[in-house]
Design a protein around this motif. Sequence first.
Motif, PDB file in Angstrom:
ATOM      1  N   MET A 114       0.833  -1.212   0.000  1.00 43.23           N
ATOM      2  CA  MET A 114       0.000   0.000   0.000  1.00 43.23           C
ATOM      3  C   MET A 114       0.867   1.262   0.000  1.00 43.23           C
ATOM      4  O   MET A 114       1.918   1.307   0.631  1.00 43.23           O
ATOM      5  CB  MET A 114      -0.883  -0.019   1.255  1.00 43.23           C
ATOM      6  CG  MET A 114      -1.765   1.191   1.390  1.00 43.23           C
ATOM      7  SD  MET A 114      -3.064   0.937   2.612  1.00 43.23           S
ATOM      8  CE  MET A 114      -2.128   0.576   4.070  1.00 43.23           C
ATOM      9  N   CYS A 115       0.399   2.285  -0.704  1.00 39.92           N
ATOM     10  CA  CYS A 115       1.019   3.614  -0.642  1.00 39.92           C
ATOM     11  C   CYS A 115      -0.113   4.621  -0.497  1.00 39.92           C
ATOM     12  O   CYS A 115      -1.254   4.343  -0.866  1.00 39.92           O
ATOM     13  CB  CYS A 115       1.779   3.932  -1.924  1.00 39.92           C
ATOM     14  SG  CYS A 115       3.058   2.737  -2.305  1.00 39.92           S
ATOM     15  N   SER A 116       0.225   5.796  -0.009  1.00 42.30           N
ATOM     16  CA  SER A 116      -0.831   6.812   0.102  1.00 42.30           C
ATOM     17  C   SER A 116      -1.111   7.408  -1.269  1.00 42.30           C
ATOM     18  O   SER A 116      -2.249   7.745  -1.594  1.00 42.30           O
ATOM     19  CB  SER A 116      -0.414   7.896   1.086  1.00 42.30           C
ATOM     20  OG  SER A 116       0.760   8.526   0.643  1.00 42.30           O
ATOM     21  N   THR A 117      -0.062   7.529  -2.070  1.00 42.32           N
ATOM     22  CA  THR A 117      -0.186   8.062  -3.436  1.00 42.32           C
ATOM     23  C   THR A 117       0.582   7.106  -4.337  1.00 42.32           C
ATOM     24  O   THR A 117       1.723   6.755  -4.017  1.00 42.32           O
ATOM     25  CB  THR A 117       0.435   9.476  -3.501  1.00 42.32           C
ATOM     26  OG1 THR A 117      -0.348  10.350  -2.684  1.00 42.32           O
ATOM     27  CG2 THR A 117       0.477  10.020  -4.919  1.00 42.32           C
ATOM     28  N   TYR A 118      -0.039   6.671  -5.419  1.00 42.45           N
ATOM     29  CA  TYR A 118       0.675   5.765  -6.321  1.00 42.45           C
ATOM     30  C   TYR A 118       1.388   6.571  -7.394  1.00 42.45           C
ATOM     31  O   TYR A 118       0.748   7.209  -8.240  1.00 42.45           O
ATOM     32  CB  TYR A 118      -0.287   4.725  -6.921  1.00 42.45           C
ATOM     33  CG  TYR A 118      -0.748   3.773  -5.840  1.00 42.45           C
ATOM     34  CD1 TYR A 118       0.172   2.961  -5.190  1.00 42.45           C
ATOM     35  CD2 TYR A 118      -2.067   3.742  -5.418  1.00 42.45           C
ATOM     36  CE1 TYR A 118      -0.210   2.132  -4.150  1.00 42.45           C
ATOM     37  CE2 TYR A 118      -2.463   2.909  -4.377  1.00 42.45           C
ATOM     38  CZ  TYR A 118      -1.525   2.114  -3.750  1.00 42.45           C
ATOM     39  OH  TYR A 118      -1.893   1.304  -2.710  1.00 42.45           O
ATOM     40  N   SER A 159      10.727  -1.676   3.115  1.00 43.16           N
ATOM     41  CA  SER A 159      10.220  -0.948   1.961  1.00 43.16           C
ATOM     42  C   SER A 159       8.816  -1.430   1.643  1.00 43.16           C
ATOM     43  O   SER A 159       8.121  -1.993   2.474  1.00 43.16           O
ATOM     44  CB  SER A 159      11.198  -1.162   0.795  1.00 43.16           C
ATOM     45  OG  SER A 159      10.810  -0.434  -0.330  1.00 43.16           O
ATOM     46  N   GLY A 160       8.382  -1.226   0.418  1.00 39.76           N
ATOM     47  CA  GLY A 160       7.023  -1.647   0.061  1.00 39.76           C
ATOM     48  C   GLY A 160       6.806  -1.493  -1.429  1.00 39.76           C
ATOM     49  O   GLY A 160       7.718  -1.744  -2.214  1.00 39.76           O
ATOM     50  N   GLY A 161       5.655  -0.914  -1.783  1.00 38.43           N
ATOM     51  CA  GLY A 161       4.733  -0.041  -1.080  1.00 38.43           C
ATOM     52  C   GLY A 161       5.445   0.932  -0.139  1.00 38.43           C
ATOM     53  O   GLY A 161       6.639   1.104  -0.196  1.00 38.43           O
ATOM     54  N   ASP A 162       4.628   1.568   0.651  1.00 40.53           N
ATOM     55  CA  ASP A 162       5.186   2.544   1.582  1.00 40.53           C
ATOM     56  C   ASP A 162       4.915   2.090   3.011  1.00 40.53           C
ATOM     57  O   ASP A 162       3.774   2.128   3.479  1.00 40.53           O
ATOM     58  CB  ASP A 162       4.566   3.919   1.327  1.00 40.53           C
ATOM     59  CG  ASP A 162       5.349   5.009   2.032  1.00 40.53           C
ATOM     60  OD1 ASP A 162       5.850   4.747   3.148  1.00 40.53           O
ATOM     61  OD2 ASP A 162       5.469   6.107   1.474  1.00 40.53           O
TER      62      ASP A 162
END
Length: 412
Positions: A114-118, A159-162
Motif C-alpha cells: 500500500m502507498c498513500s499516493t501511487y 520498503s514496500g509499497g510505503d
Amino acid sequence: MTCRPKGWDDWRWQMANRIRTPQQLANTFPRLAGGPDLTSVAAKYPMAITPYYASLMRRADSSDPIFQMCVPRVQELTDPPFLMADPLEECHDMPVPGMVHRYPDRALVIATTMCSTYCRHCTRKRIAGTRETSITKRRLEQIANYLTEHPQISDVIVSGGDPLTMSTEHVEMVLSRLRQVPSVQIIRIGTRVPVVLPMRITDELCQMLRKYHPIWINTHFNHPQELTPESIAACNRLSDAGVPLGNQSVLLRGVNDSPQIIEKLCRALVRNRIRPYYLYQCDLVRGVEHFRTPVSRGMEIMEYLRGRLSGLAIPTFVVDAPHGGGKIPVLPTYVVSQSPTHTVLRNYEGMLIAYPEPQQRFDGACRTPQEESAPGVWELAAGQYSRIQPEKTIRHARRQPCCTSDESVGDF
Ligand code: SF4
C-alpha cells in the motif's frame, strides 16, 4: 488563506479521502472532465492521490510536475518490448516471499503493497496498490528466521509499497522483530510519506522510531515543488528524532530532467538536513516509457552539478541494472590519461592537471587480511583471480579441455 476541510492535518483523514478513481479526479479537477478516459489505465495500475499532494498542483495538466507524477496517463498502456514487470528481477532473489536478498550484507523487506499516493513512475508497479495488504506476523517470523540464519546481513531495508502507510503499531511490530535479530545493525525505511503525506510523521511515530535506533530513512523528493512547509516540518521532526535522512530521486522526463531543477532540489534538500543520496535512471518498468530519459541526460546533469555544488549535495547517479545487476554508478570521466609516473585529471572547468604518482613502488602498505570472496572486478585487480568467464558462450562451448601446451597444438 486557503480553507482546508476539517481533518486535513490528520493522516488517516488524508488516507480515507484519497482520490482513487478517474471520476473523483474529474470532480476534483473539473478541467480534466472530457479528457482521455483513464479507466483502463487506473484498472491496470491503481491510482491514489492524497488531497494534500493534489493540492500541490499548480496546473491540472502535464506541464505540472506533481500532475505528471500522480495522475494516470494513457501512455502507461503502451510499452516497448524490452520493458518488464520486474526488471530488477526481485522475484528471483526472494529466498522468503516478501524479502529480497541480493547484496551479501543487505536485505529488503516488502512490508506492504500500500502507498498513500501511487507514483506513476513506480518501479514496483507490479505490486504497488494491486492489493492493499501488509506483512503478517507469520511472514515476519519467516523473514526474521532467515536473517538469523544469515548473520552476514547487517542492514535491512523496510520498503514496500510505503511502510509508513501502516499503523504505528504495525510498523513497530516489524521494527521490534528485526531488532531482535542480533546481527541486524542498521534498519533503513524507504518511504515517500514525507513528500505525499507529511502529516503521517506524527510525534507518536517519531517517539516509536527512537526506540529502535539506528534507524535511517530514505525518502523520495523528485522536484523542488514538493518541498513545502509541511514536508519540511515532517523531515525536521524525523531529524530531531535522530533519524538521518537521505533522498532518492528518479530522473523523469518533463518532470526534473534539467540540471537546474536537480541543482535547486539538491540545494533545498541539504538546507533541510536531507542528504541527496541517489539519482536513479528510470527503471525498465512497464508503464513508464514516457518518463524515460537517455542515460546521457543523467551524465550531463552530473557534469553540471560537480563544481557548482558541494560534494555533500551531489547524489550518485545510478542505473539499477536490469536482470538483477544491481546499482551501477554512472559518472562523467575525470581521468584523462595515466602513465606509471602521472595521472592526468580534468576538473569541472575542463582544466587538465598532471598528478605525480609516488616515487616509491606502491605495494599496498595498509593491506589487511581479506576474507575469501567470490570473483569480481576488485578481486581481479587485487590479483586474486585471473579472469571472470561468462558461461554458455558459443566459443566457450566449442573449446576442448586440454592439459598441456603440447596437447593444445593437436595433430595435423
Ligand atoms: S511511494 Fe514508492 S512504492 Fe509507492 S508508488 Fe511511489 S515509488 Fe512506488
